[in-house]
Motif scaffolding. Structure first.
Motif, PDB file in Angstrom:
ATOM      1  N   GLY A  67      41.517  22.583  33.492  1.00  0.00           N
ATOM      2  CA  GLY A  67      41.760  24.015  33.455  1.00  0.00           C
ATOM      3  C   GLY A  67      41.162  24.695  34.658  1.00  0.00           C
ATOM      4  N   GLY A  68      41.843  25.720  35.138  1.00  0.00           N
ATOM      5  CA  GLY A  68      41.353  26.490  36.267  1.00  0.00           C
ATOM      6  C   GLY A  68      42.466  27.325  36.839  1.00  0.00           C
ATOM      7  N   PHE A  69      42.113  28.393  37.534  1.00  0.00           N
ATOM      8  CA  PHE A  69      43.128  29.283  38.085  1.00  0.00           C
ATOM      9  C   PHE A  69      42.496  30.213  39.118  1.00  0.00           C
ATOM     10  CE2 PHE A  69      41.354  30.999  34.177  1.00  0.00           C
ATOM     11  CZ  PHE A  69      40.948  32.276  34.554  1.00  0.00           C
ATOM     12  N   PRO A  70      43.311  30.771  40.046  1.00  0.00           N
ATOM     13  CA  PRO A  70      42.792  31.788  40.960  1.00  0.00           C
ATOM     14  C   PRO A  70      42.534  33.068  40.179  1.00  0.00           C
ATOM     15  CG  PRO A  70      45.155  31.506  41.283  1.00  0.00           C
ATOM     16  CD  PRO A  70      44.721  30.450  40.311  1.00  0.00           C
ATOM     17  N   SER A  71      41.337  33.608  40.300  1.00  0.00           N
ATOM     18  CA  SER A  71      40.948  34.768  39.507  1.00  0.00           C
ATOM     19  C   SER A  71      40.708  35.977  40.399  1.00  0.00           C
ATOM     20  CB  SER A  71      39.671  34.463  38.710  1.00  0.00           C
ATOM     21  OG  SER A  71      39.179  35.637  38.089  1.00  0.00           O
ATOM     22  N   ALA A  72      41.289  37.110  40.015  1.00  0.00           N
ATOM     23  CA  ALA A  72      41.095  38.357  40.752  1.00  0.00           C
ATOM     24  C   ALA A  72      39.974  39.194  40.148  1.00  0.00           C
ATOM     25  CB  ALA A  72      42.389  39.167  40.756  1.00  0.00           C
ATOM     26  N   THR A  73      39.336  38.681  39.117  1.00  0.00           N
ATOM     27  CA  THR A  73      38.261  39.439  38.464  1.00  0.00           C
ATOM     28  C   THR A  73      36.902  38.776  38.659  1.00  0.00           C
ATOM     29  OG1 THR A  73      38.581  38.270  36.355  1.00  0.00           O
ATOM     30  CG2 THR A  73      39.852  40.297  36.706  1.00  0.00           C
ATOM     31  N   ARG A  74      36.871  37.674  39.426  1.00  0.00           N
ATOM     32  CA  ARG A  74      35.615  36.933  39.589  1.00  0.00           C
ATOM     33  C   ARG A  74      35.328  36.677  41.071  1.00  0.00           C
ATOM     34  NH1 ARG A  74      33.773  34.357  34.933  1.00  0.00           N
ATOM     35  NH2 ARG A  74      32.697  32.884  36.291  1.00  0.00           N
ATOM     36  N   ASN A  75      35.621  37.666  41.902  1.00  0.00           N
ATOM     37  CA  ASN A  75      35.345  37.498  43.320  1.00  0.00           C
ATOM     38  C   ASN A  75      33.831  37.445  43.554  1.00  0.00           C
ATOM     39  OD1 ASN A  75      35.766  40.332  42.495  1.00  0.00           O
ATOM     40  ND2 ASN A  75      34.965  40.792  44.524  1.00  0.00           N
ATOM     41  N   ILE A  76      33.397  36.623  44.508  1.00  0.00           N
ATOM     42  CA  ILE A  76      31.978  36.447  44.788  1.00  0.00           C
ATOM     43  C   ILE A  76      31.720  36.597  46.286  1.00  0.00           C
ATOM     44  CG2 ILE A  76      31.328  35.094  42.773  1.00  0.00           C
ATOM     45  CD1 ILE A  76      31.863  32.551  44.295  1.00  0.00           C
ATOM     46  N   ASP A  77      30.598  37.242  46.624  1.00  0.00           N
ATOM     47  CA  ASP A  77      30.188  37.457  48.005  1.00  0.00           C
ATOM     48  C   ASP A  77      28.796  36.863  48.209  1.00  0.00           C
ATOM     49  OD1 ASP A  77      32.518  39.081  48.353  1.00  0.00           O
ATOM     50  OD2 ASP A  77      31.419  40.779  47.506  1.00  0.00           O
ATOM     51  N   TYR A  78      28.401  36.737  49.492  1.00  0.00           N
ATOM     52  CA  TYR A  78      27.093  36.174  49.794  1.00  0.00           C
ATOM     53  C   TYR A  78      26.492  36.904  50.988  1.00  0.00           C
ATOM     54  CZ  TYR A  78      23.548  32.784  51.336  1.00  0.00           C
ATOM     55  OH  TYR A  78      22.381  32.178  51.719  1.00  0.00           O
ATOM     56  N   SER A  79      25.208  37.248  50.871  1.00  0.00           N
ATOM     57  CA  SER A  79      24.500  37.892  51.970  1.00  0.00           C
ATOM     58  C   SER A  79      23.064  37.386  51.992  1.00  0.00           C
ATOM     59  CB  SER A  79      24.522  39.419  51.799  1.00  0.00           C
ATOM     60  OG  SER A  79      23.827  40.051  52.867  1.00  0.00           O
ATOM     61  N   ASN A  80      22.661  36.849  53.140  1.00  0.00           N
ATOM     62  CA  ASN A  80      21.296  36.358  53.296  1.00  0.00           C
ATOM     63  C   ASN A  80      20.975  36.278  54.780  1.00  0.00           C
ATOM     64  OD1 ASN A  80      18.750  35.288  52.815  1.00  0.00           O
ATOM     65  ND2 ASN A  80      19.495  33.211  52.436  1.00  0.00           N
ATOM     66  N   GLY A  81      19.977  37.040  55.232  1.00  0.00           N
ATOM     67  CA  GLY A  81      19.635  37.054  56.645  1.00  0.00           C
ATOM     68  C   GLY A  81      20.788  37.544  57.499  1.00  0.00           C
ATOM     69  N   SER A  82      21.182  36.746  58.486  1.00  0.00           N
ATOM     70  CA  SER A  82      22.269  37.144  59.381  1.00  0.00           C
ATOM     71  C   SER A  82      23.635  36.728  58.865  1.00  0.00           C
ATOM     72  CB  SER A  82      22.049  36.521  60.770  1.00  0.00           C
ATOM     73  OG  SER A  82      22.028  35.105  60.693  1.00  0.00           O
ATOM     74  N   ILE A  83      23.688  36.115  57.697  1.00  0.00           N
ATOM     75  CA  ILE A  83      24.961  35.641  57.150  1.00  0.00           C
ATOM     76  C   ILE A  83      25.473  36.612  56.101  1.00  0.00           C
ATOM     77  CG2 ILE A  83      26.147  33.787  55.932  1.00  0.00           C
ATOM     78  CD1 ILE A  83      24.066  31.869  57.019  1.00  0.00           C
ATOM     79  N   ASN A  84      26.688  37.069  56.289  1.00  0.00           N
ATOM     80  CA  ASN A  84      27.362  37.919  55.310  1.00  0.00           C
ATOM     81  C   ASN A  84      28.777  37.389  55.117  1.00  0.00           C
ATOM     82  OD1 ASN A  84      25.522  40.409  54.751  1.00  0.00           O
ATOM     83  ND2 ASN A  84      25.458  40.142  56.982  1.00  0.00           N
ATOM     84  N   VAL A  85      29.058  36.901  53.928  1.00  0.00           N
ATOM     85  CA  VAL A  85      30.372  36.331  53.632  1.00  0.00           C
ATOM     86  C   VAL A  85      31.049  37.183  52.570  1.00  0.00           C
ATOM     87  CG1 VAL A  85      31.643  34.308  52.863  1.00  0.00           C
ATOM     88  CG2 VAL A  85      29.521  34.020  54.159  1.00  0.00           C
ATOM     89  N   ASP A  86      32.180  37.777  52.934  1.00  0.00           N
ATOM     90  CA  ASP A  86      32.972  38.569  52.007  1.00  0.00           C
ATOM     91  C   ASP A  86      33.976  37.644  51.328  1.00  0.00           C
ATOM     92  OD1 ASP A  86      34.652  40.288  50.664  1.00  0.00           O
ATOM     93  OD2 ASP A  86      35.027  41.603  52.377  1.00  0.00           O
ATOM     94  N   GLY A  87      33.823  37.466  50.024  1.00  0.00           N
ATOM     95  CA  GLY A  87      34.698  36.572  49.283  1.00  0.00           C
ATOM     96  C   GLY A  87      36.072  37.134  48.994  1.00  0.00           C
ATOM     97  N   GLY A  88      36.371  38.339  49.471  1.00  0.00           N
ATOM     98  CA  GLY A  88      37.693  38.916  49.242  1.00  0.00           C
ATOM     99  C   GLY A  88      37.908  39.299  47.787  1.00  0.00           C
ATOM    100  N   ASN A  89      39.150  39.231  47.356  1.00  0.00           N
ATOM    101  CA  ASN A  89      39.512  39.684  46.011  1.00  0.00           C
ATOM    102  C   ASN A  89      39.736  38.550  45.014  1.00  0.00           C
ATOM    103  OD1 ASN A  89      39.621  42.464  46.815  1.00  0.00           O
ATOM    104  ND2 ASN A  89      41.579  42.027  47.804  1.00  0.00           N
ATOM    105  N   THR A  90      39.785  37.315  45.503  1.00  0.00           N
ATOM    106  CA  THR A  90      40.157  36.209  44.621  1.00  0.00           C
ATOM    107  C   THR A  90      39.251  35.003  44.866  1.00  0.00           C
ATOM    108  OG1 THR A  90      42.459  36.936  44.797  1.00  0.00           O
ATOM    109  CG2 THR A  90      42.082  34.777  43.830  1.00  0.00           C
ATOM    110  N   SER A  91      38.904  34.302  43.798  1.00  0.00           N
ATOM    111  CA  SER A  91      38.186  33.035  43.893  1.00  0.00           C
ATOM    112  C   SER A  91      38.850  32.057  42.926  1.00  0.00           C
ATOM    113  CB  SER A  91      36.710  33.211  43.531  1.00  0.00           C
ATOM    114  OG  SER A  91      36.566  33.540  42.154  1.00  0.00           O
ATOM    115  N   TYR A  92      38.418  30.797  42.973  1.00  0.00           N
ATOM    116  CA  TYR A  92      38.914  29.820  42.007  1.00  0.00           C
ATOM    117  C   TYR A  92      37.924  29.725  40.852  1.00  0.00           C
ATOM    118  CZ  TYR A  92      40.248  25.477  39.760  1.00  0.00           C
ATOM    119  OH  TYR A  92      40.622  24.548  38.825  1.00  0.00           O
ATOM    120  N   TYR A  93      38.444  29.843  39.636  1.00  0.00           N
ATOM    121  CA  TYR A  93      37.614  29.773  38.434  1.00  0.00           C
ATOM    122  C   TYR A  93      38.013  28.549  37.625  1.00  0.00           C
ATOM    123  CZ  TYR A  93      35.798  31.029  33.805  1.00  0.00           C
ATOM    124  OH  TYR A  93      35.153  31.024  32.596  1.00  0.00           O
TER     125      TYR A  93
END
Length: 293
Positions: A67-93
């Motif tokens: 089971g799994g699917f692309p999810s538009a309600t579970r987007n995830i981002d990351y920020s630490n020090g000089s790294i900033n990653v925008d996970g957009g609107n969709t992730s895999y759940y």
């Protein structure tokens, strides 16, 4: 030299430097997947029929059912020090309803990881589990785990190499696994977004958790072992995400594959590029006005 010409020269040089950095940072990025090319309403079928992202030779495939699917309600981002990653609107759940589920993807052009090649493969990705979701201990005999694996699409590689999030004794821990021997690192916490970097080379696998710059530095945990030899490792071109022994829920996003740490970490932002171009334009306008006065 007038101050106006000096400004123009500096802005032009800055733009050239930025463009050079931008191009070089992308030069060795083998493949990328941000899950933005899939319609969440199409579910897993959309991911297995659409070759999204960049650098891949084919769409996702699955081994065994799960089971799994692309999810538009579970987007995830990351920020630490000089790294900033925008996970957009969709992730895999992953709903992980199978005890041995693989989500596979092959990229274009394999990498030789055999002994003496001097090569290494890196993958970075964002990963998260959330409070209240399934994170089982296992089936009563074997502990449950999430695993990331490099392999060859044309060979039957062992799955005994990779990064693992495994239930051990009383909690879930990160591990580096090489030739079926795992070295345990720190525990993982629900709701925290992890940036995970895995490095595989002949003789060792290393795990870097939550980096704060594009400097490789020391890994969080490493496992060493025998050298990689033979045709199973001379053209590695596939990554798999595996859920083993029990259902488990997790999110994954922003998958980057390269041949150096910086390849999978550096993410030049459009805003920075626009700022340099804006500065260059300003310098040109000042120069023109100075020339016409």
């Amino acid at each position: 030299m007038s101050i106006f010409k000096h400004v123009s020269t500096l802005t032009a040089a800055s733009a050239c430097l930025f463009l050079s950095t931008y191009q070089s940072s992308h030069a060795e990025l083998i493949a990328y997947e941000g899950f933005e090319d899939y319609n969440p309403g199409d579910g897993l079928a959309g991911m297995t029929s659409t070759n999204g992202g960049t650098g891949w030779s084919s769409a996702f495939s699955v081994t065994s059912t799960g089971g799994g699917f692309p999810s538009a309600t579970r987007n995830i981002d990351y920020s630490n020090g000089s790294i900033n990653v925008d996970g957009g609107n969709t992730s895999y759940y992953s709903t992980g309803d199978n005890s041995n589920y693989y989500l596979n993807r092959t990229w274009s052009g394999g990498v030789d990881l055999t002994q003496g090649s001097g090569n290494a493969l890196y993958v970075s990705f964002l990963w998260q589990t959330r409070t209240g979701e399934s994170r089982p201990a296992g089936d009563g005999t074997t502990n449950s785990f999430f695993q990331v694996i490099f392999s060859e699409s044309t060979s039957t590689n062992t799955y005994f190499y990779g990064v693992i999030n495994r239930f051990v004794t009383d909690d879930h821990y990160w591990q580096a696994r090489y030739n079926n021997v795992a070295n345990t690192g720190p525990s993982s916490t629900s709701d925290q977004v992890y940036m995970v970097v895995m490095k595989l080379e002949s003789g060792s696998i290393s795990l870097y958790l939550n980096p704060n710059s594009n400097s490789e530095g020391s890994p969080t945990v490493t496992q060493t072992g025998v050298q990689l030899t033979g045709t199973n490792w001379d053209s590695v071109d596939t990554i798999s995400f595996r859920q083993a022994v029990g259902a488990s829920n997790w999110n994954i996003d922003e998958i980057r594959i390269g041949t150096s740490f910086a390849d999978v970490i550096v993410v030049p932002e459009v805003s920075s590029f626009a700022a340099v171009l804006g500065l260059l334009s300003l310098g040109l306008v000042i120069n023109r006005r100075r020339a016409s006065s």
